[in-house]
Design a protein around this motif. Structure first.
Motif, PDB file in Angstrom:
ATOM      1  N   THR A   8     -23.606  -7.962 -36.152  1.00  0.00           N
ATOM      2  CA  THR A   8     -24.169  -8.233 -34.833  1.00  0.00           C
ATOM      3  C   THR A   8     -22.996  -8.547 -33.915  1.00  0.00           C
ATOM      4  O   THR A   8     -21.918  -8.945 -34.372  1.00  0.00           O
ATOM      5  CB  THR A   8     -25.163  -9.413 -34.851  1.00  0.00           C
ATOM      6  N   SER A  23     -26.263  -8.080 -29.303  1.00  0.00           N
ATOM      7  CA  SER A  23     -27.018  -7.057 -30.041  1.00  0.00           C
ATOM      8  C   SER A  23     -28.499  -7.399 -30.026  1.00  0.00           C
ATOM      9  O   SER A  23     -28.881  -8.572 -29.978  1.00  0.00           O
ATOM     10  CB  SER A  23     -26.540  -6.990 -31.496  1.00  0.00           C
ATOM     11  N   GLN A  69     -22.156   3.160 -28.908  1.00  0.00           N
ATOM     12  CA  GLN A  69     -22.836   2.363 -29.917  1.00  0.00           C
ATOM     13  C   GLN A  69     -24.203   1.940 -29.373  1.00  0.00           C
ATOM     14  O   GLN A  69     -24.504   2.145 -28.194  1.00  0.00           O
ATOM     15  CB  GLN A  69     -22.007   1.126 -30.245  1.00  0.00           C
ATOM     16  N   PRO A  70     -25.045   1.320 -30.222  1.00  0.00           N
ATOM     17  CA  PRO A  70     -26.314   0.782 -29.705  1.00  0.00           C
ATOM     18  C   PRO A  70     -26.048  -0.162 -28.539  1.00  0.00           C
ATOM     19  O   PRO A  70     -25.056  -0.887 -28.528  1.00  0.00           O
ATOM     20  CB  PRO A  70     -26.901   0.042 -30.907  1.00  0.00           C
ATOM     21  N   SER A 109     -24.040   5.530 -41.614  1.00  0.00           N
ATOM     22  CA  SER A 109     -24.561   4.796 -40.456  1.00  0.00           C
ATOM     23  C   SER A 109     -25.586   5.698 -39.777  1.00  0.00           C
ATOM     24  O   SER A 109     -25.848   6.809 -40.249  1.00  0.00           O
ATOM     25  CB  SER A 109     -23.437   4.403 -39.493  1.00  0.00           C
ATOM     26  N   CYS A 166     -29.854  -6.062 -36.114  1.00  0.00           N
ATOM     27  CA  CYS A 166     -28.752  -5.870 -37.060  1.00  0.00           C
ATOM     28  C   CYS A 166     -28.275  -4.430 -36.937  1.00  0.00           C
ATOM     29  O   CYS A 166     -29.072  -3.486 -36.996  1.00  0.00           O
ATOM     30  CB  CYS A 166     -29.245  -6.149 -38.481  1.00  0.00           C
ATOM     31  N   GLU A 167     -26.983  -4.241 -36.736  1.00  0.00           N
ATOM     32  CA  GLU A 167     -26.418  -2.907 -36.528  1.00  0.00           C
ATOM     33  C   GLU A 167     -25.690  -2.414 -37.778  1.00  0.00           C
ATOM     34  O   GLU A 167     -25.218  -3.209 -38.592  1.00  0.00           O
ATOM     35  CB  GLU A 167     -25.453  -2.933 -35.341  1.00  0.00           C
ATOM     36  N   ARG A 196     -22.568   0.066 -38.944  1.00  0.00           N
ATOM     37  CA  ARG A 196     -21.410   0.897 -38.614  1.00  0.00           C
ATOM     38  C   ARG A 196     -21.009   1.715 -39.836  1.00  0.00           C
ATOM     39  O   ARG A 196     -21.333   1.367 -40.974  1.00  0.00           O
ATOM     40  CB  ARG A 196     -20.229   0.014 -38.189  1.00  0.00           C
TER      41      ARG A 196
END
Length: 501
Positions: free
Chosen positions: A89, A76, A244-245, A451, A79-80, A82
């Motif tokens: 991460t 990553s 996703q990212p 999110s 910081c993601e 969801r």
């Protein structure tokens, strides 16, 4: 031409538009950009925000290999978040023998500074053929072999204990810093249900190599895996139709990506702790544009441009839709305008700010033959003037309360979530709420996102909007409120209209 023949012709044109009739070659694919100065007006030459959107098409060259060779270590870049929300991460290793080891690090906070627990997932992965659902993606088959859990504090261990006891009757007493098997191949017990765990994301892959014209020796590699369903209970059965990212290849990420460096050396007993940051008050004022061609569930590819006016709480949402995953070939655009409420801190999503947005005005511009034909064949004056649509010409659909052919009704209200951050280069980023996977609209407070969508980058502090030539697209999410494959559904409605008469 009979009604049936007309409908079949429109269906064929529409399928060509969304890319379902196109067979992607099993090799590197490069696209040639269209001239957006001609398509969307001369303002591109003078407006910084327009220049940045156009730069997405010709400022960088993108190559995509299908099926992708994803062997390597991917992490990553920040910081993601969801749906849930969950803060995490990721660190994924894919090996040349088709096995993989994935680490998902979960946190208590939205800056990923307080590790909560980690999942270690092992298995095998085999990229197959081009995805029929998502143009530009690769369908893959995966098989899990085991899933391990490690927590990092006694309160977290106790909380996990309760969840796992309810899910699978776990009898082991969980202790911090000790690994436990939640599932292993051949076992009858599966405790991953208690955490709404799923690796369905591995069913859809896309890897991009980005080349810069001025720096031909530099190329960044990014790996996109499938999206996670916004409803936790649906994750295990979800078939990804978005991403996703992106994960960054540790061999090619930029040196300014501090998070990449920290995550790349972490392991299950030494989770990454990202630098602490302070959440600053959210100031929407100015212009914000997409950083990349964005993919939405339901075969949607688009770029966005938001304009927030400083004093009046007036906003403009401009969206450009395309038929391809690198946004070279425009299909239609919508420009919307309305007002928004003052923001209040979210009590659900740490760091988020809640807003209410209302759309009161909207214009539509068909940019290809299929969309123009669709709008013209739709019966009744429910989307502008009947049979008056011309390719490349904008029409105001406010008098007809929106556009029924595109599933849009006015006025329209959405309950939004925003967050402001910065990328590794220090650019200001604006995140707004992720759209529900089922294609519905967050038109009720309880449907507010937990999110975010891909970020927009700040491009100008001025209040000047985009203008009138070649204008754009709707609502703060996908651009319009429609189910997945919205245009296909609209075409079915067209068919029903014809045959009922």
């Amino acid at each position: 031409m009979t009604t049936t023949v007309l409908l079949l012709l429109l269906l064929f044109l529409l399928l060509m538009t969304v890319g379902w009739c196109e067979k992607l070659p099993n090799k590197s694919v490069k696209s040639t950009p269209v001239q957006l100065d001609k398509s969307y007006g001369k303002l591109y030459k003078h407006n910084q925000c327009h220049y940045m959107l156009k730069h997405l098409q010709d400022g960088e060259q993108i190559s995509v290999h299908m099926p992708p060779d994803i062997t390597g270590h991917w992490v990553s870049e920040s910081c993601e978040v969801r749906p849930g929300p969950e803060f995490l991460t990721r660190s994924y290793h894919f090996f040349s023998n088709h096995t993989f080891q994935a680490l998902q690090f979960y946190y208590k906070d939205n800056h990923c500074t307080k590790p909560s627990y980690t999942l270690l997932i092992e298995g095998s992965l085999h990229p197959r053929q081009a995805s029929w659902l998502v143009r530009g993606g690769t369908k893959s088959d995966y098989q899990l072999s085991r899933v391990l859990l490690v927590s990092y504090s006694l309160p977290v261990a106790k909380d996990l204990q309760v969840k796992l006891e309810m899910a699978c009757g776990l009898t082991e007493h969980l202790e911090p810093d000790i690994s436990y098997e939640l599932w292993v191949e051949g076992s009858d017990r599966d405790c991953t249900h208690g955490l709404s765990f799923s690796m369905q994301e591995l069913e859809l892959l896309r890897m991009e190599r980005r080349f810069r014209p001025n720096e031909p020796e530099r190329q960044a590699e990014e790996l996109f895996v499938g999206d996670v369903h916004t409803e936790r209970t649906q994750r295990r059965n979800h078939r990804p139709t978005g991403y996703q990212p992106p994960l960054q290849n540790i061999k090619t990420y930029v040196n300014s990506c501090v998070a990449c460096q920290i995550i790349s050396v972490a392991d299950v007993h030494h989770p990454p702790v990202l630098p602490s940051r302070t959440d600053h008050p959210l100031h929407l004022y100015g212009n914000w544009v997409s950083k990349r061609c964005e993919v939405r569930p339901g075969v949607l590819f688009l770029t966005r441009h938001f304009v927030f006016h400083k004093e009046s709480n007036i906003w403009e949402g401009h969206y450009y839709h395309y038929s391809d995953p690198v946004c070279r070939h425009p299909t239609f655009s919508i420009s919307a305008k309305g007002h928004y409420s003052p923001g209040i801190p979210s009590t659900t999503v740490m760091g988020g700010t809640e807003y209410t947005f209302t759309v009161t005005q909207m214009k539509v511009t068909p940019m290809d033959v299929a969309t123009t034909s669709l709008l013209n064949v739709f019966s009744g004056d429910e989307c502008g003037k009947h049979s008056s649509w011309k390719q490349g010409f904008q029409q105001d659909v406010t008098p007809t309360s929106g556009c029924a052919a595109l599933g849009i009704r006015l006025p329209h209200t959405e309950y939004e979530l925003f967050y402001m951050g910065r990328d590794s280069a220090g650019h200001r980023l604006l995140f707004n709420g992720q759209r529900p996977t089922n294609g519905s609209s967050p038109d009720r407070p309880h449907k507010r996102a937990t999110s975010y969508q891909p970020p927009l980058v700040h491009c100008s502090a001025g209040q000047k909007g985009i203008g009138t030539e070649g204008d754009h697209h709707f609502v703060l999410g996908n651009g319009y409120n429609t189910k997945p494959q919205g245009l296909v559904y609209a075409l079915i409605v067209v068919a029903l209209v014809f045959f009922v008469k």
